[in-house]
Motif scaffolding. Structure first.
Motif, PDB file in Angstrom:
ATOM      1  N   ASP A  70      16.715  -3.609  59.647  1.00  0.00           N
ATOM      2  CA  ASP A  70      18.119  -3.604  59.226  1.00  0.00           C
ATOM      3  C   ASP A  70      18.506  -2.177  58.864  1.00  0.00           C
ATOM      4  N   ARG A  71      19.292  -1.529  59.713  1.00  0.00           N
ATOM      5  CA  ARG A  71      19.563  -0.105  59.545  1.00  0.00           C
ATOM      6  C   ARG A  71      20.428   0.203  58.328  1.00  0.00           C
ATOM      7  N   THR A  95      18.351 -10.165  66.231  1.00  0.00           N
ATOM      8  CA  THR A  95      17.842  -8.993  65.520  1.00  0.00           C
ATOM      9  C   THR A  95      16.571  -9.292  64.726  1.00  0.00           C
ATOM     10  N   ASN A  96      16.221 -10.573  64.544  1.00  0.00           N
ATOM     11  CA  ASN A  96      14.978 -10.909  63.827  1.00  0.00           C
ATOM     12  C   ASN A  96      13.774 -10.434  64.624  1.00  0.00           C
ATOM     13  N   ASP A  97      12.940  -9.625  63.994  1.00  0.00           N
ATOM     14  CA  ASP A  97      11.648  -9.174  64.543  1.00  0.00           C
ATOM     15  C   ASP A  97      11.756  -8.110  65.635  1.00  0.00           C
ATOM     16  N   ARG A 151      24.347  -6.350  59.752  1.00  0.00           N
ATOM     17  CA  ARG A 151      25.725  -5.852  59.690  1.00  0.00           C
ATOM     18  C   ARG A 151      25.972  -4.754  60.721  1.00  0.00           C
ATOM     19  N   TYR A 152      24.987  -3.889  60.917  1.00  0.00           N
ATOM     20  CA  TYR A 152      25.151  -2.792  61.867  1.00  0.00           C
ATOM     21  C   TYR A 152      25.288  -3.342  63.286  1.00  0.00           C
ATOM     22  N   PHE A 153      24.430  -4.302  63.642  1.00  0.00           N
ATOM     23  CA  PHE A 153      24.453  -4.898  64.976  1.00  0.00           C
ATOM     24  C   PHE A 153      25.794  -5.581  65.235  1.00  0.00           C
ATOM     25  N   LEU A 154      26.274  -6.354  64.286  1.00  0.00           N
ATOM     26  CA  LEU A 154      27.564  -7.041  64.445  1.00  0.00           C
ATOM     27  C   LEU A 154      28.700  -6.047  64.607  1.00  0.00           C
ATOM     28  N   THR A 166      14.560  -1.232  70.287  1.00  0.00           N
ATOM     29  CA  THR A 166      14.989  -2.337  71.146  1.00  0.00           C
ATOM     30  C   THR A 166      16.411  -2.760  70.803  1.00  0.00           C
ATOM     31  N   LEU A 167      16.728  -2.813  69.500  1.00  0.00           N
ATOM     32  CA  LEU A 167      18.081  -3.198  69.079  1.00  0.00           C
ATOM     33  C   LEU A 167      19.120  -2.206  69.595  1.00  0.00           C
ATOM     34  N   THR A 168      18.787  -0.928  69.522  1.00  0.00           N
ATOM     35  CA  THR A 168      19.730   0.103  69.997  1.00  0.00           C
ATOM     36  C   THR A 168      19.992  -0.049  71.490  1.00  0.00           C
ATOM     37  N   ILE A 169      18.930  -0.265  72.266  1.00  0.00           N
ATOM     38  CA  ILE A 169      19.088  -0.446  73.707  1.00  0.00           C
ATOM     39  C   ILE A 169      19.830  -1.745  74.012  1.00  0.00           C
TER      40      ILE A 169
END
Length: 591
Positions: free
Chosen positions: A175-176, A428-430, A457-460, A435-438
């Motif tokens: 979680d960034r 985003t779990n695990d 929150r960052y991903f959303l 990977t999340l950024t890509i």
């Protein structure tokens, strides 16, 4: 110093996870451990918690230091109640700490503390384990993915709790925003090495970019020298002078040096099939369980390129709506009509349907031996390499993968089917930050509709443009545009504690202009440099302390100096906050 790991080595089969790494944890350290899935982050935490032994190296817990460890997969007795489990290892604490445990559990959404552990969901187990580690007195908190399965309000509560926590913390989280607000030190594990940055997440990104640029500059210089020396070596025999021998030795030394390793980059190709005009129509859908209405007469027509984020507290019905859309669950009333050209890709929370005894390569080959991408035809093995599964890893069984690697493989399996509508339930779990950024970049270019549930929150903020907000009692509010601010201010987040008397007093202040005194202005102009100097001296002392680990008298002397500098730094930081707040007030007042 509270805890140290020195020259730790850990391998699994032929893969070296940790190669002679060291870490020293001091009081007040709040460390975030990051790295690509499968690099050994959880293994490193287990070694620090002394739940697993390293192949080589020493972990030292200093006298009287208490550690609490939150594992990803705790061992549970399903016949215990929640409170019995929390105090199982320390029953004497229950009399004094039961109220605190119940308070923490309530903050984390659990009110029935007599419920059996065997009846809890994955999210409730995480909340129970968090309460267990937080109520036990300790000096070092070791937390492995503490935010997984927590809803937004719970994450923000935990965030505020850890910001105020007085002991040391070391945790793995992806979680960034959580990393940004809680940590003051980032440790990155990459290729068996450990890189340490005295910074929060955003500052770490800058420092890492600087480190990589310096490494590339050094490598360019080495290659240039190597080319020149190679030309000299190829000119033929030279007189066997000492100078020539030295030059040959220098060439051999340059040739033996290893440049910065090229970190493998995850590549997600945007695969999708043609999508017609009619996508998905949700028509007057209602559903409830055990007398609780989760969704009440909800309707929505999904647009071709729509990006929807689903928000709400745990257990409010978010995953239920996703299952109804996917056809996995039938609503009590209403219907979901799916267009003929729609090809759904459903990334669920549960990866239980993966056969843990199957090999990685076979799992992908069962989906497709060959796939057409925008860059051309790619085999299953090549596709796995794009997703950071090396050839040797491809022949492993799925059961031997880390939790994050398993989720990445599951994601690849879904995307290889070339869906044109993606349903992502807690993707985003695990998954690691890389990977999340890509994945965020992939979704930005994805030619189709996306519906996502996430408490990240960052991903959303990066992915979603429309919000479906579960308000309770089956009501779902649609919110267009930038709904991130709404998440912070709504009932999804804990209400901020206002102080009316202080606010009113501030409003009654005189309108006369504010200004710095001469001394304050001098402090304001010089305090940044003073703080930087103190931080530099502390870092120098840390190096000397490591070198003096065997000299007890010198070690005590250096530790004493470090404590003095830490106290001065703390005072300067408090003064920095005061001066900058005063500067802001002066600016606002005098505009």
């Amino acid at each position: 110093m509270l805890l140290s790991a020195e020259k730790v080595v850990k391998s699994f089969s032929e893969k070296v996870l940790l190669n002679n790494v060291s870490l020293y944890i001091d009081k007040g350290d709040k460390i975030g451990v990051i790295g690509v899935n499968g690099t050994g982050k959880s293994t490193f935490l287990r070694i620090l918690a002394q739940a697993e032994k390293p192949d080589e190296g020493i972990v030292t817990k200093y006298s009287g230091i208490r550690i609490q460890y939150l594992p990803q997969n705790p061992i549970l007795d399903e016949n215990l109640t929640i409170l019995e489990h929390i105090f199982f290892d320390a029953p004497s604490l229950r009399e004094n700490k039961e109220f605190e445990a119940k308070k923490i559990l309530t903050q984390l959404g659990i009110t029935d503390t007599e419920k059996l552990v065997g009846h809890l969901s994955g999210g409730q187990i995480k909340c129970m384990e968090l309460a267990k580690v937080l109520i036990h007195p300790c000096d070092v908190l070791i937390l492995d993915e503490p935010t997984n399965h927590l809803d937004m309000a719970m994450v923000q509560w935990l965030e505020n709790y850890l910001i105020k926590y007085q002991g040391a913390i070391i945790m793995v989280t992806h979680d960034r925003y959580f990393l940004e607000r809680v940590t003051n030190k980032i440790v990155e594990i990459d290729g068996g090495n450990l890189f340490s940055y005295q910074a929060n997440y955003s500052a770490y990104l800058e420092l890492k970019a600087q480190r990589e640029e310096i490494e590339l500059g050094s490598e360019r210089k080495r290659q240039s020298l190597l080319r020149r020396e190679l030309e000299w070596m190829q000119r033929g025999p030279r007189a066997r002078s000492t100078k020539s021998k030295d030059r040959i030795a220098r060439f051999e030394a340059l040739n033996r040096q290893k440049g910065p390793s090229d970190t493998a980059k995850l590549e997600l190709s945007s695969l999708s099939s043609r999508l017609g005009k009619k996508i998905i129509e949700i028509q007057d859908v209602s559903i409830g369980f055990d007398g609780k209405q989760l969704i009440n007469h909800f309707e929505h027509t999904l647009l071709r390129d729509e990006r929807i984020g689903i928000l709400g507290k745990s257990g409010c019905g978010k995953s239920t709506l996703m299952k109804i859309i996917s056809g996995e669950l039938r609503a009590d009333s209403g219907s979901v009509v799916i267009g003929e050209t729609v090809k759904l890709g459903y990334f669920s929370q549960d990866t239980a349907e993966m056969d843990l005894n199957s090999r990685v390569i076979d799992y992908i080959k069962d989906i497709a031996e060959v796939i057409d991408t925008p860059e051309g035809t790619v085999t299953a093995s090549q596709m796995l390499e794009r997703y950071l599964f090396t050839p040797d890893l491809q022949w492993n069984t799925i059961g031997r993968l880390s939790g994050g690697e398993r989720r990445r493989l599951y994601l690849l399996g879904i995307l290889m089917r070339a869906p044109n509508v993606l349903l992502l339930d807690e993707p985003t779990n695990d998954l690691d930050i890389q990977t999340l950024t890509i994945l965020e970049e992939y979704l930005d270019s994805f030619n189709g509709a996306v519906i996502v549930i996430s408490h990240d929150r960052y991903f959303l903020e990066k992915v979603a443009e429309v919000g479906f907000v579960f308000k309770g009692d089956g009501e779902i509010e649609k919110r267009l545009g930038d709904f991130f601010e709404y998440m912070e201010q709504s009932s999804l987040a804990p209400p901020s504690k206002r102080e009316p008397e202080r606010v009113d007093k501030a409003r009654r202040q005189s309108d006369k202009k504010l200004k710095f005194s001469f001394k304050e202005q001098y402090e304001f102009d010089n305090i940044d440099a003073e703080i930087a100097e103190l931080e530099h001296k502390i870092e120098e002392l840390k190096v000397l302390i490591q070198d003096a680990s065997s000299d007890y008298i010198k070690l005590q002397e250096l530790m004493g100096k470090k404590d003095v500098l830490n106290k001065k730094l703390e005072e300067k930081m408090e003064r920095w906050v005061y001066l900058h707040e005063l500067a802001d007030k002066i600016t606002e007042k005098n505009i």
